[in-house]
Enzyme design. Structure first.
Site, mmCIF file in Angstrom:
data_model
loop_
_atom_site.group_PDB
_atom_site.id
_atom_site.type_symbol
_atom_site.label_atom_id
_atom_site.label_comp_id
_atom_site.label_asym_id
_atom_site.label_seq_id
_atom_site.Cartn_x
_atom_site.Cartn_y
_atom_site.Cartn_z
ATOM 1 N N HIS A 106 0.875 -1.229 0.029
ATOM 2 C CA HIS A 106 -0.066 0.138 -0.086
ATOM 3 C C HIS A 106 0.864 1.362 -0.138
ATOM 4 O O HIS A 106 0.205 2.394 0.283
ATOM 5 C CB HIS A 106 -0.946 0.000 1.216
ATOM 6 C CG HIS A 106 -2.065 -1.110 1.207
ATOM 7 N ND1 HIS A 106 -3.235 -0.821 0.559
ATOM 8 C CD2 HIS A 106 -2.094 -2.168 1.543
ATOM 9 C CE1 HIS A 106 -3.858 -1.721 0.634
ATOM 10 N NE2 HIS A 106 -3.193 -2.764 1.314
ATOM 11 N N LYS A 126 -8.341 13.973 4.460
ATOM 12 C CA LYS A 126 -7.466 12.691 4.522
ATOM 13 C C LYS A 126 -6.590 13.144 5.589
ATOM 14 O O LYS A 126 -6.340 14.108 6.242
ATOM 15 C CB LYS A 126 -6.869 12.587 3.167
ATOM 16 C CG LYS A 126 -6.132 14.092 2.685
ATOM 17 C CD LYS A 126 -5.584 14.044 1.179
ATOM 18 C CE LYS A 126 -6.470 13.917 0.099
ATOM 19 N NZ LYS A 126 -6.799 12.719 -0.581
ATOM 20 N N ARG A 127 -5.754 11.882 5.795
ATOM 21 C CA ARG A 127 -4.590 12.176 6.961
ATOM 22 C C ARG A 127 -3.648 13.515 6.473
ATOM 23 O O ARG A 127 -3.649 13.777 5.306
ATOM 24 C CB ARG A 127 -3.687 10.864 6.972
ATOM 25 C CG ARG A 127 -4.392 9.706 7.739
ATOM 26 C CD ARG A 127 -4.816 10.209 9.131
ATOM 27 N NE ARG A 127 -3.755 10.194 9.858
ATOM 28 C CZ ARG A 127 -3.221 9.355 10.774
ATOM 29 N NH1 ARG A 127 -4.121 8.240 10.978
ATOM 30 N NH2 ARG A 127 -2.245 9.326 11.680
ATOM 31 N N LYS A 172 0.829 14.603 0.788
ATOM 32 C CA LYS A 172 -0.487 15.056 0.510
ATOM 33 C C LYS A 172 -0.847 16.624 0.222
ATOM 34 O O LYS A 172 -1.730 16.901 -0.511
ATOM 35 C CB LYS A 172 -1.490 14.499 1.335
ATOM 36 C CG LYS A 172 -1.748 12.923 1.628
ATOM 37 C CD LYS A 172 -2.824 12.605 2.646
ATOM 38 C CE LYS A 172 -2.448 11.032 2.988
ATOM 39 N NZ LYS A 172 -3.235 10.056 1.981
ATOM 40 N N THR A 196 -8.591 6.650 -1.967
ATOM 41 C CA THR A 196 -9.960 6.124 -2.375
ATOM 42 C C THR A 196 -10.743 7.092 -2.081
ATOM 43 O O THR A 196 -12.126 7.254 -2.672
ATOM 44 C CB THR A 196 -10.268 4.939 -1.258
ATOM 45 O OG1 THR A 196 -9.776 5.352 0.235
ATOM 46 C CG2 THR A 196 -9.327 3.517 -1.681
ATOM 47 N N LYS A 217 -14.528 8.296 -4.103
ATOM 48 C CA LYS A 217 -15.816 8.708 -3.260
ATOM 49 C C LYS A 217 -16.667 10.183 -3.533
ATOM 50 O O LYS A 217 -17.748 10.236 -3.997
ATOM 51 C CB LYS A 217 -15.669 8.790 -1.756
ATOM 52 C CG LYS A 217 -15.260 7.403 -1.234
ATOM 53 C CD LYS A 217 -14.841 7.511 0.336
ATOM 54 C CE LYS A 217 -14.221 5.958 0.420
ATOM 55 N NZ LYS A 217 -13.300 5.890 1.855
HETATM 56 C C1 NBG Z 1 -2.675 3.690 1.994
HETATM 57 C C2 NBG Z 1 -2.279 4.521 0.708
HETATM 58 C C3 NBG Z 1 -3.350 4.994 0.007
HETATM 59 C C4 NBG Z 1 -4.129 3.940 -0.627
HETATM 60 C C5 NBG Z 1 -4.567 2.973 0.711
HETATM 61 C C6 NBG Z 1 -5.404 1.641 0.377
HETATM 62 C C7 NBG Z 1 -1.245 3.075 3.873
HETATM 63 C C8 NBG Z 1 0.008 2.590 4.145
HETATM 64 N N1 NBG Z 1 -1.441 3.441 2.522
HETATM 65 O O1 NBG Z 1 -3.087 5.803 -1.157
HETATM 66 O O2 NBG Z 1 -1.551 5.894 1.303
HETATM 67 O O3 NBG Z 1 -5.417 4.275 -1.064
HETATM 68 O O4 NBG Z 1 -3.577 2.664 1.437
HETATM 69 O O5 NBG Z 1 -4.707 1.109 -0.388
HETATM 70 O O6 NBG Z 1 -1.949 3.592 4.861
#
Ligand code: NBG
Length: 807
Positions: free
Chosen positions: A356, A534-535, A540, A642, A646
């Site tokens: 991920h 988002k975080r 980002k 994701t 949405k």
């Molecule tokens: C996160 C990514 C996102 C991705 C999500 C689900 C982690 C380690 N990775 O870009 O930063 O959409 O995983 O795949 O949290």
């Protein structure tokens, strides 16, 4: 008593069930019941309706003797459940009416439920969407994770800075779970390994019990339910009676407190690796319990383990459960008499690994000494896995390097398939982190682009748009999202666009009312709602969004009679508690908001809102109300995203870079319905070689130079020039994430957005086109991909017959 045996009840029967639970499960009389009592009663009544399909699904899985999928994930970011259950059961309207008859408001009861925040962000939410899709596709599957006593921390702002407090979702009973004290396993740590005649026996120094809690996860239309099994850590010796009798009360409970530490809290980092011993123990704890549990289930149906891989598919959600490989090998060799090679190959056939992230700081590595101390037998087995790998393919050690155990490499070597989460990400995985292993195993890395469940992320969170879609193309789309393309012919119809617009408007008003009630701020619903949630992370680039906001403010003030587009800038998100730069970004957003929101010259044109404690439920309120989706990460850094899906689904065009799944979203919705800007991933890599690129970019852009001066001079910090000194310095001297290099293009793209937004007809079409063409991003499609390419299991829509699942 109207006991539920079918999955549906009428209004009167549901009311009776709610009252029955109020009386017999909660022990309350309607006259004295609180909102929570009503919520619990409704939840129990809905849960009852899932029990029969749940049993039936389990029975069918046993009878089919087919393959089961085990999804191992450290995080399941579930959110609230009432709507999930009621919508999937087709009971939403009935629940509303039943509660109304009882004098209760369904909407208020729904929002009384605490979020199950057992995850940090995208990775955990993806796991939750996958559970929904697995059940919808009727794939026999278990989710395995940890039942954290405290989920992701609660975020508060004090003087604009983030402070964290413990989250407490379990303070009151969790209505959805079934405690399974009889399903428990001993999990060991530390100790030593004896060797006798080539046979290894691990003698752990300490042990805890993993105890199961099951939540049924029901799919669309209530036809199938799977189990989410979360493990809680308990002590073997509950209580030291001797110490208690000596009057040493604290010491008497020590064993219990120590054991419970393991499932006490979720680690609040997403894209960093904390490298703490407790974290390693958490990972081993839930992985080992899950592997023991699935082996027990397999052995209840089969007499020996030779066909394990025909019946068991284990998916590792990131490297957190990577110790599943060595744990399975350990059980096969030390307990079931496999030889090492046979065990490694069997385990590998069972395992798949999803990567991920490419961020090096997120790839898990453990100091080898610590790993060997906590898991001595696994350390030996990983050495054997390494030897097996090197023996087969030659070349250098991969798993051990610089005194560390690299979990990505371990997961890769122990998996028969490794997947990235968007097309771009999967390519970059091949080119960068796993470049060498990819040369060795050229067919192992595949792509499975992420998806989202349309049941939660449109059907339940956006009733106005749901109703419009239902009346336009029928009601089958929630289980077949590609059908949304049926909206395309309607987009040239001005009447349809008007309705689409009015659905958006209703959502914006709902959000405005919520903001007013919760945060005391009035929003202008005519303004563009521009949202980044988002975080908080440098990659980002929330700070790029903020700098652009300041620049826009400057421009409005310089030219008060310009043709400006009113905007409400909304931010939401948490920073890892130890990530100081991200916390500075939060502070700066809040400081800038105070200043700009108080400016009478721009009050009607620009507002900045940052509600605290962003979570899944807040996302469900914000996303339907968005006009513009901010997906502006440095290209090459966001694995997929994701949230981007949405927003598009809910009719918000994206302003974004060519990063993660943005690339594919743009291909699907059409370049003309997407505001693209910025360096590509390859250009980012190249630009890094230019010495002093940030300073050069700032010197070439009077606009960003002015904004950085304002920040440095204390314009947003009451004249305090220290508060953001480090922030500005970082952008001049490092700016690893290329905010300065992309700034001007971002600013220009935002002005294109303004122009498009002012043309109401054009904007309406762009927004509707996003909804109509995003259907491919359903997590049902993603899970179909995993089922076909990785697991070899059949599902509801497949005519494909795997030789593995043919019993
Ligand atoms: C996160 C990514 C996102 C991705 C999500 C689900 C982690 C380690 N990775 O870009 O930063 O959409 O995983 O795949 O949290």
């Amino acid at each position: 008593m109207t006991q539920a045996t079918s999955t549906k009840l009428d209004k009167a029967a549901l009311s009776a069930e709610i009252l029955r639970h109020l009386k017999y499960s909660i022990g309350k009389d309607a006259a004295h019941a609180s909102r929570r009592d009503w919520r619990m009663s409704l939840s129990f009544a809905l849960r009852d309706l899932v029990v029969d399909p749940w049993f039936a699904s389990t029975r069918k899985s046993y009878e089919a003797k087919g393959k089961r999928v085990y999804y191992l994930s450290m995080e399941f970011l579930i959110g609230r459940m009432i709507e999930d259950f009621s919508v999937n059961l087709g009971m939403e309207e009935i629940a509303k009416q039943a509660l109304a008859d009882l004098g209760q408001d369904y909407g208020l009861i729904v929002v009384d439920e605490p979020d199950a925040a057992l995850g940090n962000g995208g990775l955990g939410r993806l796991a939750a969407c996958f559970m929904d899709s697995l059940a919808t596709l009727e794939i026999p599957a278990y989710g395995y994770g940890i039942r954290y006593e405290h989920g992701l921390f609660e975020q508060h702002f004090e003087n604009g800075r983030q402070v964290e407090t413990a989250e407490k979702w379990l303070t009151h009973r969790n209505a959805w779970e079934f405690e399974r004290p009889e399903v428990s396993y001993h999990i060991g740590f530390g100790g030593h390994v004896d060797v006798d005649n080539g046979h290894h026996t691990w003698h752990p120094a300490e042990q805890v019990i993993a105890s199961a809690y099951d939540t049924p996860i029901v799919g669309w239309k209530g036809q199938w339910a799977n189990t989410l099994r979360l493990w809680a850590a308990k002590s073997i010796t509950l209580f030291d009676l001797q110490k208690f009798n000596e009057g040493n009360y604290l010491a008497a409970t020590e064993p219990e407190a120590l054991a419970r530490t393991i499932s006490r809290v979720l680690y609040p980092d997403d894209t960093t690796n904390t490298g703490k011993e407790l974290r390693l123990k958490q990972e081993y704890f839930f992985t080992a319990a899950s592997i023991q549990d699935l082996l027990r289930r397999y052995l209840s149906e089969h007499s020996d383990l030779s066909n394990l891989a025909k019946h068991v598919a284990i998916q590792l959600n990131d490297t957190h459960p990577a110790v599943a490989g060595p744990e399975l090998v350990r059980l096969l060799v030390d307990l079931h008499g496999f030889d090492m090679t046979e065990a490694i190959e069997t385990a590998r056939e069972c395992l798949g690994y999803t990567n991920h992230t490419l961020l090096p700081e997120a790839l898990e590595r453990w100091p080898e000494g610590m790993f060997a101390y906590v898991l001595p037998r696994h350390h030996q087995i990983i050495r054997d896995i390494e030897a097996y790998h090197v023996g087969h393919v030659g070349g250098p050690s991969r798993i051990f390097e610089h005194g560390e155990v690299k979990m990505g490499e371990l997961a890769f070597i122990m998996a028969h398939k490794v997947n990235g989460v968007s097309a771009l990400h999967s390519d970059l995985v091949k080119q960068t982190v796993f470049h060498d292993l990819h040369q060795t195993y050229p067919n192992r890395i595949i792509n499975e682009t992420n998806g989202i469940t349309p049941r939660r992320w449109l059907y339940s969170c956006n009733p106005p748009l749901r109703d419009l879609i239902n009346e336009t193309i029928g009601t089958e789309w929630p289980a077949d999202l590609a059908q949304l393309s049926g909206l395309v012919p309607h987009i040239s119809d001005a009447g349809f666009i008007e309705k689409f617009d009015s659905a958006k408007r209703q959502n914006k008003e709902r959000l405005s009312n919520w903001m007013q009630a919760r945060h005391g701020v009035l929003l202008n619903p005519d303004a563009m709602f521009d949202i980044q949630i988002k975080r908080i992370h440098e990659y980002k680039r929330q700070h790029m969004n903020l700098l652009e906001t300041i620049a826009y403010w400057n421009d409005i003030k310089d030219n008060p009679n310009g043709n400006w587009t009113p905007r409400v800038k909304i931010f939401g998100g948490k920073a890892a508690p130890g990530y100081y730069f991200a916390k500075d970004i939060i502070n700066l957003i809040n400081d800038v908001a105070v200043k700009i929101n108080a400016d009478p010259a721009t009050r009607d044109l620009l507002q900045i809102i940052y509600p605290e404690n962003y979570n899944v439920s807040m996302a469900e309120m914000l996303i339907p109300a968005a006009d513009l989706s901010e997906q502006i990460s440095t290209a090459g850094k966001e694995a997929s995203g994701t949230g981007n899906m949405k927003f598009a689904l809910n009719g918000a065009p994206t302003i974004g870079t060519l990063d993660g799944a943005n690339v594919e979203i743009r291909e699907h919705v059409g370049a003309e319905n997407f505001f693209l800007f910025g360096l590509t991933a390859a250009e980012v890599v190249e630009r890094r070689h230019t010495h002093g690129y940030a300073r050069q970019a700032i010197e070439a852009s009077p606009r960003i130079a002015r904004v950085l001066d304002q920040i440095a001079n204390g314009e947003f910090s009451d004249g305090d020039t220290h508060r953001y000194g480090g922030f500005v310095h970082n952008l001049y001297e490092h700016d690893y994430f290329m905010v300065t290099c992309d700034f001007d293009k971002y600013y220009a793209a935002q002005r294109d957005v303004d122009t498009a937004f002012q043309d109401r007809a054009r904007w309406g079409k762009m927004a509707a086109m996003n909804t109509a063409k995003i259907g491919w991003f359903s997590s049902d499609r993603t899970i179909e991909g995993y089922a076909r390419d990785i697991w070899g299991v059949r599902h509801k829509n497949s005519n494909f017959r795997s030789d593995q699942s043919a019993a």
